[in-house]
Design an enzyme around this catalytic site. Structure first.
Site, PDB file in Angstrom:
ATOM      1  N   ARG A  39     -25.288 -20.504  41.172  1.00  0.00           N
ATOM      2  CA  ARG A  39     -25.010 -19.109  41.541  1.00  0.00           C
ATOM      3  C   ARG A  39     -25.615 -18.645  42.865  1.00  0.00           C
ATOM      4  NH1 ARG A  39     -21.086 -19.073  37.810  1.00  0.00           N
ATOM      5  NH2 ARG A  39     -21.732 -18.563  35.684  1.00  0.00           N
ATOM      6  N   ASN A  53     -18.393 -22.458  43.441  1.00  0.00           N
ATOM      7  CA  ASN A  53     -17.884 -21.093  43.230  1.00  0.00           C
ATOM      8  C   ASN A  53     -19.004 -20.088  43.480  1.00  0.00           C
ATOM      9  OD1 ASN A  53     -19.128 -22.085  40.869  1.00  0.00           O
ATOM     10  ND2 ASN A  53     -17.966 -20.700  39.549  1.00  0.00           N
ATOM     11  N   ASN A  86     -14.948 -20.887  29.211  1.00  0.00           N
ATOM     12  CA  ASN A  86     -13.672 -21.379  29.706  1.00  0.00           C
ATOM     13  C   ASN A  86     -13.811 -22.841  30.125  1.00  0.00           C
ATOM     14  OD1 ASN A  86     -11.030 -21.428  30.541  1.00  0.00           O
ATOM     15  ND2 ASN A  86     -11.416 -20.450  32.504  1.00  0.00           N
ATOM     16  N   ASP A 140     -21.802 -27.778  32.118  1.00  0.00           N
ATOM     17  CA  ASP A 140     -21.163 -26.569  32.629  1.00  0.00           C
ATOM     18  C   ASP A 140     -22.119 -25.386  32.495  1.00  0.00           C
ATOM     19  OD1 ASP A 140     -19.338 -24.834  33.746  1.00  0.00           O
ATOM     20  OD2 ASP A 140     -18.045 -24.725  31.975  1.00  0.00           O
ATOM     21  N   PHE A 142     -16.824 -15.422  31.290  1.00  0.00           N
ATOM     22  CA  PHE A 142     -16.839 -16.692  30.574  1.00  0.00           C
ATOM     23  C   PHE A 142     -18.125 -17.458  30.896  1.00  0.00           C
ATOM     24  CE2 PHE A 142     -12.252 -15.881  31.117  1.00  0.00           C
ATOM     25  CZ  PHE A 142     -11.778 -16.118  29.828  1.00  0.00           C
TER      26      PHE A 142
END
Length: 429
Positions: A66, A96, A280, A307, A325
């Protein structure tokens, strides 16, 4: 820094065998023997493993740190400390972020920060396309030269077949993997959990299994045509397992991963508006989960990856329709899997460790990781296989506490993690 680990149990030929490990001042393993006599050097520090399992450090091919952009959820420091707490010594981080590192300057900055601001070896995936969602491919040769471990738009499936085909061609030309989040967004329809009994009971939109398997089927044919190493993230359906099994039999260069939560939970667990069970891909059916176990056993599924997806308490306090998610997983993966798959399941310790050490090292081309060998850097995890512990958020190193496993009693807690001989985590006595 520890220079000697004594009284550890190493897994050798499927048997736990007492071994001592000596480590030099450069953080490399110099000896693995039945007994090593300590020297009188004042610099030598001894860790008594007291019969605990001593393993090569675990490898996680799928984490979200993050940072930059979402440091209220996690930072490079807290994410890597969480990994070390779980016995991981090598991780690969997803792109991401904000900004998405889709230009070479931002990517190089991130790679440099990974090397200096983390407690474990932190490798970095690059995006496949700009901003993770458009159809403009990044300069793959330049990104690989800058340290990209592979290319992924994780969090988004590549929706355009031509874009994925060109990406696979370019990745194949430079011997880099395409790491795919498989999700046909046109089939998701705003779903938040699996399109099954729980979704109907809670009156929320569901995510059908075909949203995953349809894109897997497409990508397998593209991978067959291009010869790329195609790696599928967090598979969740029995249809995907069958497609991967068939593709491997046909000689397609394909690998895949499964998460601990998809192995341990299914949508029967979702009995209320509980966002700790929103991830997800979603938790699927019992039949899907059984297929994942079978795929892990027979080698269809290559590796286990967490994940690890931290979120703030405020975000996860929203409803199923609104909450993001994802759950955290770095700090609980080994203990949960050892307890449920090995102690109370059909897996051997050797099978579990292979899926978390040697095989991910092969899949992600990390030749220095995944094994304990004289001459290699001392990336070591020590796990207590006999002492029960309770998973508690207060023990977490991660900023994120979003997991449904809080309160569960497990075996296999981490006692010590060494990264290149340096203490990255040690349990408080």
């Amino acid at each position: 820094m520890y220079r000697l680990i004594q009284n550890g149990q190493l897994l050798i030929d499927d048997q736990l065998v007492k071994r001592d490990i000596a480590i030099d001042e450069k953080g490399r393993i110099t000896a693995i023997e039945a007994q090593i006599t300590p020297t009188d050097e004042p610099t030598e520090t001894i860790f008594d493993a007291q019969g605990a399992l001593v393993s090569a450090g675990l490898i996680d091919g799928h984490v979200h740190f993050r940072d930059p952009g979402f440091t209220d959820k996690e930072t490079l420091q807290t994410g890597s400390q969480a990994a070390a707490h779980g016995g991981y010594t090598s991780v690969i981080a997803m792109p991401n972020l904000n900004p998405v590192p889709d230009n070479l300057s931002d990517f190089k900055t991130l790679v440099a920060r990974n090397q200096t601001e983390t407690s474990v070896h932190t490798y970095q995936f690059a995006p496949i396309t700009g901003d993770l969602v458009n159809n403009d491919l990044v300069d793959m040769p330049a990104f690989k030269a800058a340290g990209a471990a592979g290319f992924t738009n994780d969090g988004h499936g590549v929706q355009d077949a031509q874009t994925m085909y060109l990406a696979m061609q370019q990745a194949a030309a430079i011997d880099a993997p395409i790491v795919a989040h498989v999700e046909d967004i046109s089939l998701v329809n705003g779903g938040v959990i699996h399109d099954g009994a729980a979704a109907k009971r809670l009156n929320v939109p569901g995510i059908p299994s075909v949203s995953e398997s349809a894109q897997v089927a497409r990508d397998i044919e593209l991978a067959r045509a291009t010869g790329v190493h195609y790696h599928i993230c967090h598979i969740s359906t029995k249809e995907t397992v069958a497609l991967v099994r068939r593709a491997k039999a046909d000689g397609v260069n394909i690998t895949c991963e499964v998460t601990p939560h998809h192995l341990l939970l299914d949508d029967r667990s979702i009995i209320s508006d509980d966002t700790m069970l929103k991830m997800n891909p979603p938790l699927r059916t019992l039949a899907d989960r059984q297929s994942l176990w079978a795929g892990l056993m027979d080698g269809t599924i290559d590796v286990i990856a967490t994940d690890h997806a931290p979120h703030t308490a405020a975000e996860k306090s929203q409803s199923l329709l609104q909450a993001p998610f994802g759950i955290v997983g770095s700090e609980t993966a080994f203990s949960l899997l050892y307890t449920h798959l090995v102690v109370n399941g059909p897996f051997s310790l050797a099978q579990l460790l292979a899926k978390m050490t040697t095989v991910p090292a092969q899949v992600f081309n990390l030749p220095a990781a995944g094994q304990l060998r004289v001459g290699d850097q001392a990336d070591i995890a020590v796990f207590n296989l006999t002492q029960p512990t309770t998973i508690q958020a207060t023990d977490f190193q991660s900023k994120g506490h979003n997991t449904p496993f809080i309160g569960e009693t497990v075996l296999g807690g981490t006692e010590l993690t060494l990264v290149a001989g340096q203490v990255a985590y040690q349990r408080s006595k």
